[in-house]
Design a protein around this motif. Sequence first.
Motif, PDB file in Angstrom:
ATOM      1  N   LEU A 413       0.927  -1.107  -0.111  1.00 50.98           N
ATOM      2  CA  LEU A 413       0.012   0.094   0.054  1.00 50.98           C
ATOM      3  C   LEU A 413       0.833   1.066  -0.017  1.00 50.98           C
ATOM      4  CD1 LEU A 413      -2.685  -1.009   2.416  1.00 50.98           C
ATOM      5  CD2 LEU A 413      -3.152  -0.565   0.157  1.00 50.98           C
ATOM      6  N   VAL A 414       1.881   1.209   0.746  1.00 53.28           N
ATOM      7  CA  VAL A 414       2.849   2.513   0.850  1.00 53.28           C
ATOM      8  C   VAL A 414       3.621   2.740  -0.375  1.00 53.28           C
ATOM      9  CG1 VAL A 414       4.905   3.148   2.068  1.00 53.28           C
ATOM     10  CG2 VAL A 414       3.145   2.262   3.405  1.00 53.28           C
ATOM     11  N   ARG A 415       4.047   1.365  -0.938  1.00 50.31           N
ATOM     12  CA  ARG A 415       4.696   1.729  -2.262  1.00 50.31           C
ATOM     13  C   ARG A 415       4.049   1.627  -3.245  1.00 50.31           C
ATOM     14  NH1 ARG A 415       8.135  -3.827  -0.584  1.00 50.31           N
ATOM     15  NH2 ARG A 415       9.525  -2.906   0.725  1.00 50.31           N
ATOM     16  N   ASN A 416       2.563   1.599  -3.383  1.00 50.68           N
ATOM     17  CA  ASN A 416       1.731   1.348  -4.431  1.00 50.68           C
ATOM     18  C   ASN A 416       2.227   0.756  -5.766  1.00 50.68           C
ATOM     19  OD1 ASN A 416      -0.732   2.247  -5.545  1.00 50.68           O
ATOM     20  ND2 ASN A 416       0.330   3.916  -6.862  1.00 50.68           N
ATOM     21  N   SER A 417       2.512  -0.529  -5.108  1.00 44.91           N
ATOM     22  CA  SER A 417       2.901  -1.640  -5.955  1.00 44.91           C
ATOM     23  C   SER A 417       2.386  -3.105  -5.623  1.00 44.91           C
ATOM     24  CB  SER A 417       4.450  -1.905  -5.869  1.00 44.91           C
ATOM     25  OG  SER A 417       4.724  -2.225  -4.626  1.00 44.91           O
ATOM     26  N   PRO A 418       2.135  -3.655  -6.635  1.00 41.02           N
ATOM     27  CA  PRO A 418       1.275  -5.042  -6.634  1.00 41.02           C
ATOM     28  C   PRO A 418       2.080  -6.090  -5.893  1.00 41.02           C
ATOM     29  CG  PRO A 418       2.046  -4.842  -8.868  1.00 41.02           C
ATOM     30  CD  PRO A 418       2.368  -3.363  -8.171  1.00 41.02           C
ATOM     31  N   LEU A 419       1.007  -6.880  -5.193  1.00 45.05           N
ATOM     32  CA  LEU A 419       1.892  -8.013  -4.435  1.00 45.05           C
ATOM     33  C   LEU A 419       1.496  -9.478  -4.854  1.00 45.05           C
ATOM     34  CD1 LEU A 419       3.462  -8.960  -1.792  1.00 45.05           C
ATOM     35  CD2 LEU A 419       1.434  -8.764  -0.814  1.00 45.05           C
ATOM     36  N   ALA A 420       1.978 -10.420  -5.308  1.00 43.07           N
ATOM     37  CA  ALA A 420       1.739 -11.664  -6.014  1.00 43.07           C
ATOM     38  C   ALA A 420       1.710 -12.624  -4.667  1.00 43.07           C
ATOM     39  CB  ALA A 420       2.310 -12.000  -7.193  1.00 43.07           C
ATOM     40  N   VAL A 421       0.520 -13.560  -4.690  1.00 43.65           N
ATOM     41  CA  VAL A 421       0.522 -14.762  -3.814  1.00 43.65           C
ATOM     42  C   VAL A 421       0.415 -15.901  -4.354  1.00 43.65           C
ATOM     43  CG1 VAL A 421      -0.709 -15.360  -1.849  1.00 43.65           C
ATOM     44  CG2 VAL A 421      -0.382 -13.216  -2.036  1.00 43.65           C
ATOM     45  N   VAL A 422       1.053 -16.834  -4.270  1.00 43.34           N
ATOM     46  CA  VAL A 422       1.288 -18.280  -4.980  1.00 43.34           C
ATOM     47  C   VAL A 422       0.986 -19.239  -4.105  1.00 43.34           C
ATOM     48  CG1 VAL A 422       2.297 -19.558  -6.542  1.00 43.34           C
ATOM     49  CG2 VAL A 422       2.979 -17.240  -6.617  1.00 43.34           C
ATOM     50  N   PHE A 423      -0.249 -20.032  -4.250  1.00 42.71           N
ATOM     51  CA  PHE A 423      -0.655 -21.093  -3.369  1.00 42.71           C
ATOM     52  C   PHE A 423      -0.104 -22.371  -4.136  1.00 42.71           C
ATOM     53  CE2 PHE A 423      -3.153 -22.127   0.428  1.00 42.71           C
ATOM     54  CZ  PHE A 423      -3.047 -23.625   0.263  1.00 42.71           C
ATOM     55  N   VAL A 424       0.654 -23.074  -3.482  1.00 44.65           N
ATOM     56  CA  VAL A 424       1.543 -24.301  -4.079  1.00 44.65           C
ATOM     57  C   VAL A 424       1.105 -25.560  -3.250  1.00 44.65           C
ATOM     58  CG1 VAL A 424       3.532 -25.462  -4.169  1.00 44.65           C
ATOM     59  CG2 VAL A 424       3.635 -22.940  -4.528  1.00 44.65           C
ATOM     60  N   ASP A 425       0.764 -26.513  -4.174  1.00 47.59           N
ATOM     61  CA  ASP A 425       0.429 -27.827  -3.565  1.00 47.59           C
ATOM     62  C   ASP A 425       1.145 -28.990  -4.546  1.00 47.59           C
ATOM     63  OD1 ASP A 425      -1.311 -30.319  -3.949  1.00 47.59           O
ATOM     64  OD2 ASP A 425      -2.211 -29.381  -1.965  1.00 47.59           O
ATOM     65  N   ILE A 426       2.161 -29.604  -3.736  1.00 48.94           N
ATOM     66  CA  ILE A 426       3.018 -30.688  -4.569  1.00 48.94           C
ATOM     67  C   ILE A 426       2.267 -31.600  -4.778  1.00 48.94           C
ATOM     68  CG2 ILE A 426       4.797 -32.234  -3.901  1.00 48.94           C
ATOM     69  CD1 ILE A 426       5.819 -30.268  -1.373  1.00 48.94           C
ATOM     70  N   ASP A 427       2.508 -32.162  -6.100  1.00 49.73           N
ATOM     71  CA  ASP A 427       1.878 -33.213  -7.021  1.00 49.73           C
ATOM     72  C   ASP A 427       2.240 -34.569  -6.538  1.00 49.73           C
ATOM     73  OD1 ASP A 427       1.645 -31.007  -9.904  1.00 49.73           O
ATOM     74  OD2 ASP A 427       0.133 -31.292  -8.155  1.00 49.73           O
ATOM     75  N   GLY A 428       1.596 -35.465  -6.468  1.00 42.36           N
ATOM     76  CA  GLY A 428       1.798 -37.068  -6.106  1.00 42.36           C
ATOM     77  C   GLY A 428       2.498 -37.196  -4.958  1.00 42.36           C
ATOM     78  N   LEU A 429       2.377 -36.412  -3.895  1.00 44.78           N
ATOM     79  CA  LEU A 429       3.047 -36.535  -2.673  1.00 44.78           C
ATOM     80  C   LEU A 429       2.542 -38.036  -1.893  1.00 44.78           C
ATOM     81  CD1 LEU A 429       4.944 -36.030  -0.361  1.00 44.78           C
ATOM     82  CD2 LEU A 429       3.208 -34.751   0.776  1.00 44.78           C
ATOM     83  N   LYS A 430       1.241 -38.307  -1.828  1.00 46.01           N
ATOM     84  CA  LYS A 430       0.331 -39.281  -1.359  1.00 46.01           C
ATOM     85  C   LYS A 430       1.180 -40.751  -2.236  1.00 46.01           C
ATOM     86  CE  LYS A 430      -4.005 -41.540  -0.249  1.00 46.01           C
ATOM     87  NZ  LYS A 430      -3.355 -42.662  -0.829  1.00 46.01           N
ATOM     88  N   LYS A 431       1.261 -40.652  -3.507  1.00 50.99           N
ATOM     89  CA  LYS A 431       1.963 -41.770  -4.262  1.00 50.99           C
ATOM     90  C   LYS A 431       3.085 -42.200  -3.636  1.00 50.99           C
ATOM     91  CE  LYS A 431      -1.061 -41.374  -8.445  1.00 50.99           C
ATOM     92  NZ  LYS A 431      -1.001 -41.497  -9.892  1.00 50.99           N
ATOM     93  N   VAL A 432       3.905 -40.920  -3.707  1.00 51.11           N
ATOM     94  CA  VAL A 432       5.413 -41.229  -3.411  1.00 51.11           C
ATOM     95  C   VAL A 432       5.453 -42.003  -1.784  1.00 51.11           C
ATOM     96  CG1 VAL A 432       7.574 -39.958  -2.451  1.00 51.11           C
ATOM     97  CG2 VAL A 432       6.352 -39.313  -4.635  1.00 51.11           C
ATOM     98  N   ASN A 433       4.653 -41.314  -1.010  1.00 51.81           N
ATOM     99  CA  ASN A 433       4.475 -41.984   0.437  1.00 51.81           C
ATOM    100  C   ASN A 433       4.205 -43.603   0.390  1.00 51.81           C
ATOM    101  OD1 ASN A 433       5.237 -39.713   1.949  1.00 51.81           O
ATOM    102  ND2 ASN A 433       3.066 -38.869   1.956  1.00 51.81           N
ATOM    103  N   ASP A 434       3.148 -43.693  -0.440  1.00 50.47           N
ATOM    104  CA  ASP A 434       2.669 -45.035  -0.370  1.00 50.47           C
ATOM    105  C   ASP A 434       3.512 -46.050  -1.181  1.00 50.47           C
ATOM    106  OD1 ASP A 434       0.150 -44.257   0.498  1.00 50.47           O
ATOM    107  OD2 ASP A 434      -0.839 -44.050  -1.140  1.00 50.47           O
ATOM    108  N   ASN A 435       4.305 -45.630  -2.078  1.00 54.16           N
ATOM    109  CA  ASN A 435       5.301 -46.553  -3.002  1.00 54.16           C
ATOM    110  C   ASN A 435       6.455 -46.450  -2.313  1.00 54.16           C
ATOM    111  OD1 ASN A 435       3.033 -46.984  -4.680  1.00 54.16           O
ATOM    112  ND2 ASN A 435       3.634 -45.491  -6.225  1.00 54.16           N
ATOM    113  N   PHE A 436       6.992 -45.567  -1.941  1.00 50.48           N
ATOM    114  CA  PHE A 436       8.445 -45.251  -1.253  1.00 50.48           C
ATOM    115  C   PHE A 436       8.446 -45.065   0.186  1.00 50.48           C
ATOM    116  CE2 PHE A 436       9.623 -45.819  -5.911  1.00 50.48           C
ATOM    117  CZ  PHE A 436       8.686 -44.927  -6.594  1.00 50.48           C
ATOM    118  N   GLY A 437       7.586 -44.830   0.754  1.00 51.70           N
ATOM    119  CA  GLY A 437       7.816 -44.666   2.311  1.00 51.70           C
ATOM    120  C   GLY A 437       7.744 -43.137   2.362  1.00 51.70           C
ATOM    121  N   HIS A 438       7.221 -42.861   3.972  1.00 51.81           N
ATOM    122  CA  HIS A 438       7.173 -41.645   4.345  1.00 51.81           C
ATOM    123  C   HIS A 438       8.365 -40.797   4.397  1.00 51.81           C
ATOM    124  CE1 HIS A 438       2.789 -41.189   5.026  1.00 51.81           C
ATOM    125  NE2 HIS A 438       2.793 -42.494   5.243  1.00 51.81           N
ATOM    126  N   ASN A 439       9.711 -41.543   4.784  1.00 50.14           N
ATOM    127  CA  ASN A 439      10.772 -40.731   4.669  1.00 50.14           C
ATOM    128  C   ASN A 439      11.339 -40.313   3.080  1.00 50.14           C
ATOM    129  OD1 ASN A 439      11.207 -41.296   7.173  1.00 50.14           O
ATOM    130  ND2 ASN A 439      12.428 -43.225   6.978  1.00 50.14           N
TER     131      ASN A 439
END
Length: 546
Positions: A413-439
């Motif tokens: 607001l002070v600088r009068n400049s835009p601010l971008a927000v990126v929401f990130v969700d890692i793909d395939g984490l469940k498959k990695v956990n199921d196939n190769f373990g949580h570690n």
Amino acid sequence: MKNFLKGLLVLAVLLSFILLSRFNFLLFHVIIELYSILIGIMIFILSTSTYQFVKTNYFTFIGISYLFVSLLDFTHTLVYKGMNIFPFVNTANYATQFWISARYLEAVSLFLSPFFIKRKLKLIPTYLGYFLYFIASLLSIFYFKNFPACYIEGFGLTTFKIASEYVISLILLLAIYNHWKNKDYFDLYVLKLLIFSIVSTIISEMFFTLYVDVYGMMNAMGHIFKLISFYLIYMSIVETSLRSPYRTIFYEFLKESKSFKDYIEYAGIMFLILDTKGNILLINKRGEEILGYKREEIIGKNWFENFVPEEIRDELRKYFEFLIRNNAFEQEDKFKENPVKTRDGIKIIRWYNTILRDEKGKIVGVISSGEDITEKKKEEDFLKYLASVDPLTGVYNKRVGFEIFQKEMGLSLVRNSPLAVVFVDIDGLKKVNDNFGHNEGDVYIKIITEAIKKNIRKTDTLFRFGGDEFVLILPHCDRETAERIIEKILVNLKKLREELNKPYEFSFSYGIAVFYPKEDKSIDDLVREADMKMYEMKKIKNKEGE
């Protein structure tokens, strides 16, 4: 916050006294007088038993006077109308007479006390003088009955009583003048306590010129302000004698007191005395240990030139000179922290500073006590770090992330400049956990976060939102710029997967929301928008993978 809570507690106690005075004045009177008497006795005990620390007859004189004032107040309490302790007491006049006698003694004592700052006090004549005044008051009121009447039943206060309250107030005003005239001999904080105490006594006296009923509100308010005045005197002695025995009121305190010198020498904290130019006049054994030099290598050197890091040297020197020039040490926060150069490197010292004066009250230097808090500071910093980051990835946790988010929105607001927000969700984490373990799943999360951190700007912030979800805050960034940053990250992830030869893809889904200063959006609005767009991307990917 702590002072605020103390203030609320004091206010609650005073309101409780006022309410009690409305329901049972006699009980209120007994309690508040006994409190005042107890404080008066404590003033006597502290001021006389701690003379070895403060080395001034001022507080000794105050202590003796408040002992006998308290004795008169105790007699005043016993003969108060309604107590029915003495069968011959059937009027409020006796209590009022003892009140006036005690207030005259208190006012005159406060007026005379500054004369004993530099004068010798002869204890036996002083005790004898106060004792004779106490006995004379008893005889005049009880036996000879020649003490002027102060209260007449059905009529109220006599002219003598009202006039006496004004005379007592005048003496107290002169006492304030006398203290102010000798202000150079007092610690500023202690002087304030003393003057506020006398002012409270004057306010008390003014209330006592207004009441007609000895059980009335004006009488109650007068007693409350009397209690406040006693408490402030007590606090001035506690501050001088117990809490800060090394905050000297007089130069002789350090110059003549062998026991105090011994205390400084073998204290478990560093003691340092500087003259007004910052040259070292004294350092104790603990100071030698902290600095790593022998005393002869330290004494006579300029503190700022030799023991203050160069990057803050000028700033601290100017600050020191300002405090000396303006006598402002007591107005500053009591504790200061700053780095100090030692033989073993930089250490963090927590200081307590106060001024030193000579016998004429002139400022001659500063005495500082210092505690080495280097290790404590490291522990605090490490605990702050642990409390601010996600233990798996090392990025900020959700709490700290949202604090930074709020700050960046304000800056946007002070600088009068835009601010971008990126929401990130890692793909395939469940498959990695199921196939190769949580570690291996944890390894995958760390690979993604490290790739993001390496490909964003220094001004950008990544924090873990929860599970496999992260939020990226990009200041000075519109949607197109944010897309380019994300694409760069994804390209590098593909290269990294080939290098590491992992049996699963490295990718994430994302959604971008942009805050423009003219828009009316909250943090929650931005996160919700970015989250929805991320889910839209994930849905498309899932359909393509079917």
